[in-house]
Design a protein around this motif. Structure first.
Motif, PDB file in Angstrom:
ATOM      1  N   ASP A 117      -1.722   3.106  -5.396  1.00  2.08           N
ATOM      2  CA  ASP A 117      -1.584   2.230  -4.408  1.00  2.08           C
ATOM      3  C   ASP A 117      -2.844   1.453  -3.937  1.00  2.08           C
ATOM      4  O   ASP A 117      -3.041   0.359  -3.532  1.00  2.08           O
ATOM      5  CB  ASP A 117      -0.981   2.882  -3.152  1.00  2.08           C
ATOM      6  N   ILE A 118      -3.640   2.368  -3.815  1.00  2.00           N
ATOM      7  CA  ILE A 118      -5.254   1.919  -3.313  1.00  2.00           C
ATOM      8  C   ILE A 118      -5.750   1.065  -4.579  1.00  2.00           C
ATOM      9  O   ILE A 118      -6.429  -0.175  -4.039  1.00  2.00           O
ATOM     10  CB  ILE A 118      -6.162   2.771  -2.859  1.00  2.00           C
ATOM     11  N   SER A 119      -5.795   1.422  -5.705  1.00  2.00           N
ATOM     12  CA  SER A 119      -6.233   0.764  -6.707  1.00  2.00           C
ATOM     13  C   SER A 119      -5.637  -0.598  -6.918  1.00  2.00           C
ATOM     14  O   SER A 119      -6.554  -1.810  -7.278  1.00  2.00           O
ATOM     15  CB  SER A 119      -6.211   1.473  -8.169  1.00  2.00           C
ATOM     16  N   VAL A 120      -4.452  -0.824  -6.576  1.00  2.00           N
ATOM     17  CA  VAL A 120      -3.679  -1.946  -6.790  1.00  2.00           C
ATOM     18  C   VAL A 120      -3.845  -3.053  -5.541  1.00  2.00           C
ATOM     19  O   VAL A 120      -4.298  -4.177  -5.778  1.00  2.00           O
ATOM     20  CB  VAL A 120      -2.117  -1.821  -6.973  1.00  2.00           C
TER      21      VAL A 120
ATOM     22  N   LEU B 185      -3.957   8.412   4.560  1.00  2.00           N
ATOM     23  CA  LEU B 185      -4.738   7.036   4.326  1.00  2.00           C
ATOM     24  C   LEU B 185      -5.905   7.082   5.332  1.00  2.00           C
ATOM     25  O   LEU B 185      -6.839   6.157   5.401  1.00  2.00           O
ATOM     26  CB  LEU B 185      -3.704   5.963   4.775  1.00  2.00           C
ATOM     27  N   ASP B 186      -5.896   8.013   6.151  1.00  2.00           N
ATOM     28  CA  ASP B 186      -7.108   8.274   7.093  1.00  2.00           C
ATOM     29  C   ASP B 186      -8.251   8.445   6.319  1.00  2.00           C
ATOM     30  O   ASP B 186      -9.464   8.333   6.686  1.00  2.00           O
ATOM     31  CB  ASP B 186      -7.049   9.620   8.161  1.00  2.00           C
ATOM     32  N   ALA B 187      -8.295   9.027   4.869  1.00  2.00           N
ATOM     33  CA  ALA B 187      -9.270   9.406   4.248  1.00  2.00           C
ATOM     34  C   ALA B 187      -9.665   8.073   3.591  1.00  2.00           C
ATOM     35  O   ALA B 187     -10.618   8.062   2.571  1.00  2.00           O
ATOM     36  CB  ALA B 187      -8.850  10.366   3.174  1.00  2.00           C
ATOM     37  N   LYS B 188      -8.977   7.075   3.505  1.00  2.00           N
ATOM     38  CA  LYS B 188      -9.222   5.781   3.046  1.00  2.00           C
ATOM     39  C   LYS B 188      -9.075   5.946   1.468  1.00  2.00           C
ATOM     40  O   LYS B 188      -8.411   6.339   0.780  1.00  2.00           O
ATOM     41  CB  LYS B 188     -10.600   4.915   3.324  1.00  2.00           C
TER      42      LYS B 188
ATOM     43  N   ASP C 288      -7.492  -1.874   2.554  1.00  2.00           N
ATOM     44  CA  ASP C 288      -7.067  -2.349   4.046  1.00  2.00           C
ATOM     45  C   ASP C 288      -5.423  -2.852   3.806  1.00  2.00           C
ATOM     46  O   ASP C 288      -4.791  -2.742   4.516  1.00  2.00           O
ATOM     47  CB  ASP C 288      -7.977  -3.787   4.180  1.00  2.00           C
ATOM     48  N   LEU C 289      -5.082  -3.506   2.595  1.00  9.47           N
ATOM     49  CA  LEU C 289      -3.579  -3.864   2.405  1.00  9.47           C
ATOM     50  C   LEU C 289      -2.877  -2.607   2.398  1.00  9.47           C
ATOM     51  O   LEU C 289      -1.758  -2.670   2.979  1.00  9.47           O
ATOM     52  CB  LEU C 289      -3.472  -4.529   1.360  1.00  9.47           C
ATOM     53  N   THR C 290      -3.304  -1.463   1.701  1.00 10.05           N
ATOM     54  CA  THR C 290      -2.412  -0.232   1.602  1.00 10.05           C
ATOM     55  C   THR C 290      -2.299   0.215   3.140  1.00 10.05           C
ATOM     56  O   THR C 290      -1.179   0.719   3.501  1.00 10.05           O
ATOM     57  CB  THR C 290      -3.079   0.707   0.763  1.00 10.05           C
ATOM     58  N   SER C 291      -3.185   0.105   3.879  1.00  8.81           N
ATOM     59  CA  SER C 291      -2.973   0.585   5.199  1.00  8.81           C
ATOM     60  C   SER C 291      -2.286  -0.148   6.076  1.00  8.81           C
ATOM     61  O   SER C 291      -1.653   0.284   7.065  1.00  8.81           O
ATOM     62  CB  SER C 291      -4.623   0.753   6.226  1.00  8.81           C
TER      63      SER C 291
ATOM     64  N   PRO D 194       3.604   0.805   0.839  1.00  6.52           N
ATOM     65  CA  PRO D 194       2.525   0.684  -0.003  1.00  6.52           C
ATOM     66  C   PRO D 194       3.029   0.533  -1.565  1.00  6.52           C
ATOM     67  O   PRO D 194       2.787  -0.115  -2.388  1.00  6.52           O
ATOM     68  CB  PRO D 194       1.388   1.558   0.251  1.00  6.52           C
ATOM     69  N   LEU D 195       3.887   1.593  -1.794  1.00  7.24           N
ATOM     70  CA  LEU D 195       4.344   1.806  -3.244  1.00  7.24           C
ATOM     71  C   LEU D 195       5.298   0.339  -3.676  1.00  7.24           C
ATOM     72  O   LEU D 195       5.073   0.180  -4.526  1.00  7.24           O
ATOM     73  CB  LEU D 195       5.350   3.013  -3.315  1.00  7.24           C
ATOM     74  N   LEU D 196       6.125   0.069  -2.648  1.00  9.11           N
ATOM     75  CA  LEU D 196       7.072  -1.062  -2.845  1.00  9.11           C
ATOM     76  C   LEU D 196       5.883  -2.464  -3.206  1.00  9.11           C
ATOM     77  O   LEU D 196       6.023  -3.182  -4.100  1.00  9.11           O
ATOM     78  CB  LEU D 196       7.935  -1.351  -1.786  1.00  9.11           C
ATOM     79  N   ALA D 197       5.005  -2.537  -2.323  1.00 10.77           N
ATOM     80  CA  ALA D 197       3.777  -3.710  -2.559  1.00 10.77           C
ATOM     81  C   ALA D 197       3.369  -3.396  -3.967  1.00 10.77           C
ATOM     82  O   ALA D 197       3.087  -4.716  -4.421  1.00 10.77           O
ATOM     83  CB  ALA D 197       2.991  -3.663  -1.376  1.00 10.77           C
ATOM     84  N   SER D 198       3.021  -2.480  -4.456  1.00 11.02           N
ATOM     85  CA  SER D 198       2.204  -2.092  -5.555  1.00 11.02           C
ATOM     86  C   SER D 198       3.156  -2.732  -6.713  1.00 11.02           C
ATOM     87  O   SER D 198       2.907  -3.249  -7.670  1.00 11.02           O
ATOM     88  CB  SER D 198       1.726  -0.617  -5.831  1.00 11.02           C
TER      89      SER D 198
END
Length: 365
Positions: free
Chosen positions: A235-238, A30-33, A242-245, A250-254
């Motif tokens: 994860d990032i597309s969903v 996630l440091d690569a955003k 910011d929210l993924t970070s 994150p997978l659960l949130a997606s």
């Protein structure tokens, strides 16, 4: 070694389940955003290089696991010390993964259940399979691989149908250039999960189709790398960067965002099953490697007799590894990944391969 053999396909399923088994615990790269998926693919390329190092050592000593051929390479005294260090590394990492699994279940599903109880019940099942041997572990992986494929495929389709995937969240690609992406890939993602393939230096000698080990390993790493990158991209597309970070999982949130036809929602069971399957296989292989390494070192005639004592050590280690989840994550980020993983996954294998090369060249001459 245990008198057992596995097929190349079983090795394939073991590697994939092992590689993707615990990516749900920590956000990957996630440091690569929004370029996390790209950093994962770059790290996978580095993982291929590491695999060739491990495979090169296997080619020199095809009948010996890692904890035995280090004694051939370095001599009896230094070799036994290093082999013992690798056993400790396997035990520590197994305890680390057990703690992560227990913390996840306490957080997501069983907040009123003590962490020790969850870890104890889980380790009992794992140790029983380790006690039965590598053939049982590999056969189990064949069955669980089918279940994992069904989970991933159905979950991805539901994500698409629910309309939660927003491609614009992964744009722009390489907004700040290639440097931060490659830096993330080679300082973080390379070691977790790809560098953990060092564990299979304990497993390769059991494969009966030796000529297929390299091809099988590369295909399995390629597929698992693609799946890890896909999970990071989803994860990032969903959720957005910011929210993924900020999401703990994150997978659960997606998965929780899935809603189809107004009634198919709250599919947390997908996430829990994914984690349980992956953690089960990953822990089994780590503890099996520790058991076999210890039996080689201490010349135990029945390695299976060490399974339950090793399970107790891993269980107690999982409780002592940190006082809380925050401390556990900080320890992993500050100590384990940059120093312990880097040493056992990269530096030591490279040195072993160099020494093995010169030793075997002298023999050839």
């Amino acid at each position: 070694m245990e008198k057992a053999k596995m097929s190349a396909y079983q090795l394939f399923t073991l590697i994939i389940l092992f590689e993707i088994g615990t990516v749900a615990f920590f956000p990957i790269a996630l440091d690569a955003k929004q370029d996390a998926w790209l950093a994962t693919l770059i790290a996978m390329a580095g993982g291929f290089c590491l695999f060739f190092i491990y495979y090169g050592l296997y080619r020199y000593y095809p009948d010996l696991p890692l904890t035995e051929y280090v004694q051939r390479v370095l001599g009896s005294v230094l070799g036994k010390i290093l082999a013992f260090c690798y056993v400790l590394y396997f035990v520590y990492t197994a305890a680390d993964r057990l703690r992560a699994f227990g913390e996840l279940l306490v957080t997501v599903a069983y907040p009123a259940t003590p962490l020790f109880i969850i870890n104890t019940l889980f380790i009992l099942v794992v140790v029983y399979m380790v006690y039965k041997g590598i053939e049982v572990v590999s056969r189990t992986s064949e069955v669980l691989f089918v279940g994992m494929c069904l989970l991933l495929l159905s979950g991805f389709l539901l994500m698409i149908i629910s309309g939660n995937i927003h491609i614009e969240n992964v744009k722009p690609v390489l907004e700040k250039g290639l440097s931060p992406v490659s830096n993330t890939a080679f300082t973080e993602t390379l070691y977790f999960p790809f560098g953990q393939m060092i564990l299979f230096a304990m497993i390769f000698p059991y494969v009966k189709e030796r000529e297929k080990v390299k091809r099988t390993g590369l295909w399995a790493m390629g597929m698992s790398g693609f799946l890890v990158a896909l999970i990071a991209a989803i994860d990032i597309s969903v959720l957005g960067v910011d929210l993924t970070s900020h999401a703990q999982y994150p997978l659960l949130a997606s998965i929780q965002s899935i809603e189809v036809a107004g009634f198919l929602e709250r599919l947390d069971i997908y996430f829990i099953l994914f984690v349980m399957i992956g953690s089960f296989l990953k822990l089994s292989i780590y503890i099996y490697a520790a058991v076999m390494g210890a039996s080689h070192l201490f010349q135990v005639e029945q390695p299976s007799s060490l399974a339950y004592p090793m399970g107790i050590v891993v269980l107690l280690g999982s409780m002592a590894i940190a006082s809380n989840y925050t401390e556990y994550v900080q320890e992993w980020e500050v100590v384990v990944a940059p120093y312990i993983d880097r040493s056992f996954q990269v530096i030591i294998p490279v040195l072993l391969l160099i020494i093995a090369f010169f030793k075997n060249r002298k023999k050839a001459i």
